[in-house]
Write an enzyme that holds these catalytic residues in place. Structure first.
Site, PDB file in Angstrom:
ATOM      1  N   ALA A 193       8.406  -8.175  -0.066  1.00 13.15           N
ATOM      2  CA  ALA A 193       7.732  -6.924   0.276  1.00 13.15           C
ATOM      3  C   ALA A 193       8.627  -6.114   1.200  1.00 13.15           C
ATOM      4  O   ALA A 193       9.367  -5.246   0.755  1.00 13.15           O
ATOM      5  CB  ALA A 193       6.370  -7.211   0.916  1.00 13.15           C
ATOM      6  N   GLU A 194       8.605  -6.420   2.504  1.00 16.46           N
ATOM      7  CA  GLU A 194       9.379  -5.647   3.460  1.00 16.46           C
ATOM      8  C   GLU A 194      10.878  -5.768   3.199  1.00 16.46           C
ATOM      9  O   GLU A 194      11.624  -4.799   3.381  1.00 16.46           O
ATOM     10  CB  GLU A 194       9.050  -6.083   4.884  1.00 16.46           C
ATOM     11  CG  GLU A 194       9.554  -5.121   5.939  1.00 16.46           C
ATOM     12  CD  GLU A 194       8.981  -5.420   7.312  1.00 16.46           C
ATOM     13  OE1 GLU A 194       8.656  -4.459   8.021  1.00 16.46           O
ATOM     14  OE2 GLU A 194       8.868  -6.608   7.668  1.00 16.46           O
ATOM     15  N   LYS A 230      -4.168 -12.979  -4.588  1.00 14.17           N
ATOM     16  CA  LYS A 230      -3.152 -13.068  -3.532  1.00 14.17           C
ATOM     17  C   LYS A 230      -3.870 -13.368  -2.222  1.00 14.17           C
ATOM     18  O   LYS A 230      -4.745 -12.609  -1.799  1.00 14.17           O
ATOM     19  CB  LYS A 230      -2.345 -11.784  -3.430  1.00 14.17           C
ATOM     20  CG  LYS A 230      -1.162 -11.892  -2.470  1.00 14.17           C
ATOM     21  CD  LYS A 230      -0.274 -10.649  -2.553  1.00 14.17           C
ATOM     22  CE  LYS A 230       0.993 -10.838  -1.719  1.00 14.17           C
ATOM     23  NZ  LYS A 230       0.721 -10.935  -0.280  1.00 14.17           N
ATOM     24  N   VAL A 257       0.833  -1.192   0.000  1.00 15.68           N
ATOM     25  CA  VAL A 257       0.000   0.000   0.000  1.00 15.68           C
ATOM     26  C   VAL A 257       0.874   1.251   0.000  1.00 15.68           C
ATOM     27  O   VAL A 257       1.689   1.452   0.908  1.00 15.68           O
ATOM     28  CB  VAL A 257      -0.952  -0.002   1.210  1.00 15.68           C
ATOM     29  CG1 VAL A 257      -1.758   1.291   1.256  1.00 15.68           C
ATOM     30  CG2 VAL A 257      -1.882  -1.199   1.148  1.00 15.68           C
ATOM     31  N   ASN A 287       9.038 -14.287   4.710  1.00 19.98           N
ATOM     32  CA  ASN A 287      10.351 -14.742   5.187  1.00 19.98           C
ATOM     33  C   ASN A 287      11.502 -14.410   4.247  1.00 19.98           C
ATOM     34  O   ASN A 287      12.531 -15.087   4.277  1.00 19.98           O
ATOM     35  CB  ASN A 287      10.374 -16.262   5.437  1.00 19.98           C
ATOM     36  CG  ASN A 287       9.544 -16.673   6.625  1.00 19.98           C
ATOM     37  OD1 ASN A 287       8.963 -15.832   7.308  1.00 19.98           O
ATOM     38  ND2 ASN A 287       9.468 -17.961   6.870  1.00 19.98           N
ATOM     39  N   CYS A 335      -5.012  -8.588   2.866  1.00 16.22           N
ATOM     40  CA  CYS A 335      -4.850  -7.464   3.782  1.00 16.22           C
ATOM     41  C   CYS A 335      -5.470  -7.796   5.140  1.00 16.22           C
ATOM     42  O   CYS A 335      -6.664  -8.097   5.227  1.00 16.22           O
ATOM     43  CB  CYS A 335      -5.493  -6.209   3.213  1.00 16.22           C
ATOM     44  SG  CYS A 335      -5.272  -4.758   4.274  1.00 16.22           S
TER      45      CYS A 335
END
Length: 615
Positions: A299-300, A212, A49, A277, A173
């Site tokens: 992502a992160e 997803k 997001v 992970n 989400c």
């Protein structure tokens, strides 16, 4: 995977519309046929997001050699389907395939949505591409929506279909706003609605639809859920190996083994992406090996290191240019933050603002830069001789930092203090560009290890305004200054830096052993699955190098006081239950299952422990 025929109805007479009759009869590729048609990408930039916007997607791809950049599949941020359908301003602010925005859909009723998409492609032939979905810079691209109405989902998807390769439904989400809006992972209890959302697009959109999802409470339930999505017409599924409840301090570890279970139980032609992970490049192929997935998402991990997908080729180019740093042991390395920020800002200038980037001096490289300039090698000023910050010299103007600040890399944020008032630009211009609005959040992710010790840079960043390129140039200059100091200090004596890091040889020697045995943390033996310490040591780098943020595991967060349990959760924990079964759907806890199996004489199965990564 079977190919799906598009519906074809006669359109009202118009030269533009009549040209589309033949094209709407073509077959639409779906499933593995579609996946192979876009190059069978293994690495995927996950939807985030307000964080996977065009400039960041382009930055992520830029670390690969130019010939390999299209091998990364990227998702847009999640868009709200109803708002995207109803509000032109919302569309123009969040999705910018052209400088004039998305044109209105033709007022032809009835007409299949697939024809609308083809008509729009014809209408935009004379409109030069701008950002999102750019055929040269931004493909392959998946546009993701959250939705709870098939009509809204279809209308929103129709707007973007000429500018992407597929449209994705967000079913993952876990945030409270998704609960209130009834979308994301909170559609899990509405399988009929999910089926309708996917099948509507599968039958009426001229590009494929994908989904997803998050795993459910058991692997059997997760399998049935995945079958439903695929049966509704999803061309592939991206599986986040965490349950809906795993978020924030309770994020914990993603379960790769459930993804492996799906791989083994679903038809072999099913395309599956694994998510969760991924902290570093080495985790990518390990995830593919463990899960058997076709591709792996980040992502992160990507937010902390946008060069995470860069393999040997990209890193070799980075070493030559000085952008990729290698430690004295020749093993540990990473992308320099100042180099990454330079790339990022240059992309903003070139593609978003359509300006020529400012000219900059070459990156500082100890030994090379001084020789190129014909100057004597620089030395680091001892900490005792470093000038202190005074009232007349605010923190943000301090040129040098104490050496102990250069070496110190405390994980936690520093104690809060009153913020200085850094100089701001005289004129403020509000912006609605998602690429400009995202810069400051991205920099807080990217620079986290550096900001924890160099608080004057953190304060300057906190006071910057969206789109204030002058402020970002000042921040870049400050980062280059402290990076220069750190590199000089490291080249003079790397030992203080390496004391905070395990050596590459020791890591390789003990990695497999510690993964399945007890480890020492603060003098006590604990199971590795209860400690994030081994992972922190594995990924530790000097502060000027991009590196992942290692979240504390839930048990550690409880012990540190950063996570507190309510009365209900505490009673469950005391009872040995690890799941959330408020509605009677909870899983049997591992402890109770083990006690039952021992009582019934059932041998305990061998289960490999999770990879100790938390991204």
């Amino acid at each position: 995977m079977a190919k799906r025929n598009l519906p074809n109805e006669s359109l009202e007479s118009s030269s533009t519309l009549s040209k589309m009759e033949a094209s709407t009869k073509r077959l639409k590729l779906t499933g593995r046929d579609f996946y192979e048609s876009i190059g069978s990408p293994k690495y995927i930039l996950a939807p985030m997001v307000d964080q996977s916007e065009f400039a960041w997607r382009l930055l992520t791809r830029s670390f690969l050699p130019s010939s390999q950049r299209s091998s990364i599949l990227a998702y847009t941020p999640m868009f709200h389907a109803r708002l995207f359908k109803e509000t032109k301003t919302f569309r123009d602010h969040h999705f910018q395939p052209s400088r004039t925005g998305l044109p209105a859909l033709p007022a032809v009723d009835p007409s299949p949505a697939s024809s609308h998409g083809e008509i729009r492609q014809q209408l935009l032939l004379d409109e030069p591409p701008y950002l999102d979905g750019h055929p040269t810079h931004d493909r392959p691209l998946i546009v993701q929506f959250c939705a709870n109405s098939p009509d809204d989902f279809l209308a929103a998807a129709t707007h973007v279909s000429p500018h992407c390769d597929a449209v994705d439904l967000n079913l993952g989400c876990p945030q409270g706003i998704a609960r209130k809006g009834h979308y994301g992972s909170f559609l899990q209890e509405s399988p009929d609605l999910i089926h309708s959302l996917i099948s509507t697009l599968a039958d009426n959109l001229h590009v494929p639809v994908t989904a997803k999802m998050r795993i459910l409470d058991s692997r059997e339930d997760t399998l049935e859920y995945a079958k439903m999505l695929l049966g509704a017409g999803a061309s592939w599924i991206a599986v986040h190996g965490r349950r809906r409840e795993q978020k924030g301090h309770e994020t914990g570890l993603a379960d790769w083994h459930i993804i492996r279970y799906l791989r083994e139980k679903l038809p072999p032609e099913t395309v599956i992406f694994a998510n969760g992970n991924i902290l570093g490049y080495e985790d990518l192929d390990r995830c593919l090996e463990v899960t058997g997935a076709d591709g792996v998402m980040s992502a992160e991990g990507n937010l902390c290191d946008p060069g995470i997908f860069a393999g040997t080729g990209g890193r070799e180019e980075g070493e030559k240019s000085g952008e990729y740093w290698i430690g004295s042991d020749g093993g540990r390395g990473g992308w320099r933050m100042d180099a990454v920020l330079r790339r990022y800002l240059d992309i903003i200038y070139t593609h978003v603002l359509e300006q020529t980037p400012p000219s900059r001096q070459p990156l500082f490289v100890p030994g090379k830069t001084e020789q190129a300039n014909g100057a004597e090698p620089l030395t680091t000023q001892p900490a005792s001789e470093t000038p202190a910050t005074t009232a007349s010299q605010p923190a943000h103007e301090t040129v040098s930092a104490p050496l102990n600040n250069i070496i110190s890399q405390d994980e936690g944020p520093p104690a809060k203090k009153s913020k200085p008032n850094p100089p701001k630009t005289k004129t403020k211009t509000k912006t609605t560009s998602p690429n400009l609005l995202a810069i400051r959040p991205h920099l807080f992710h990217l620079l986290r290890p550096l900001l924890s010790t160099h608080t004057h840079i953190r304060d300057r960043l906190a006071c910057s305004s969206p789109g204030d390129m002058q402020a970002y140039e000042e921040i870049l200059s400050m980062i280059e200054d402290v990076t220069r100091q750190g590199l000089i200090a490291y080249s003079s004596d790397p030992k203080p830096f390496e004391e905070n890091m395990t050596t590459q040889a020791k890591e390789k020697e003990t990695e497999e052993e510690t993964r399945n045995t007890e480890v020492m943390v603060d003098g006590e033996e604990v199971q590795e699955e209860e400690s994030s310490e081994p992972t922190i040591k594995k990924y530790k780098r000097p502060f000027w190098i991009c590196q992942p943020y290692i979240r504390p595991l839930p048990k550690e967060a409880l012990e540190r006081g950063s996570l507190s349990l309510g009365k209900k959760a505490r009673r469950k924990l005391e009872a040995g239950r690890t799941d959330d079964d408020d509605e009677g759907r909870g899983r049997e806890s591992s402890r109770r299952r083990q006690e039952r199996d021992e009582r019934d004489g059932v041998p305990a199965p061998e289960v490999a422990k999770e990879a100790m990564v938390c991204g």
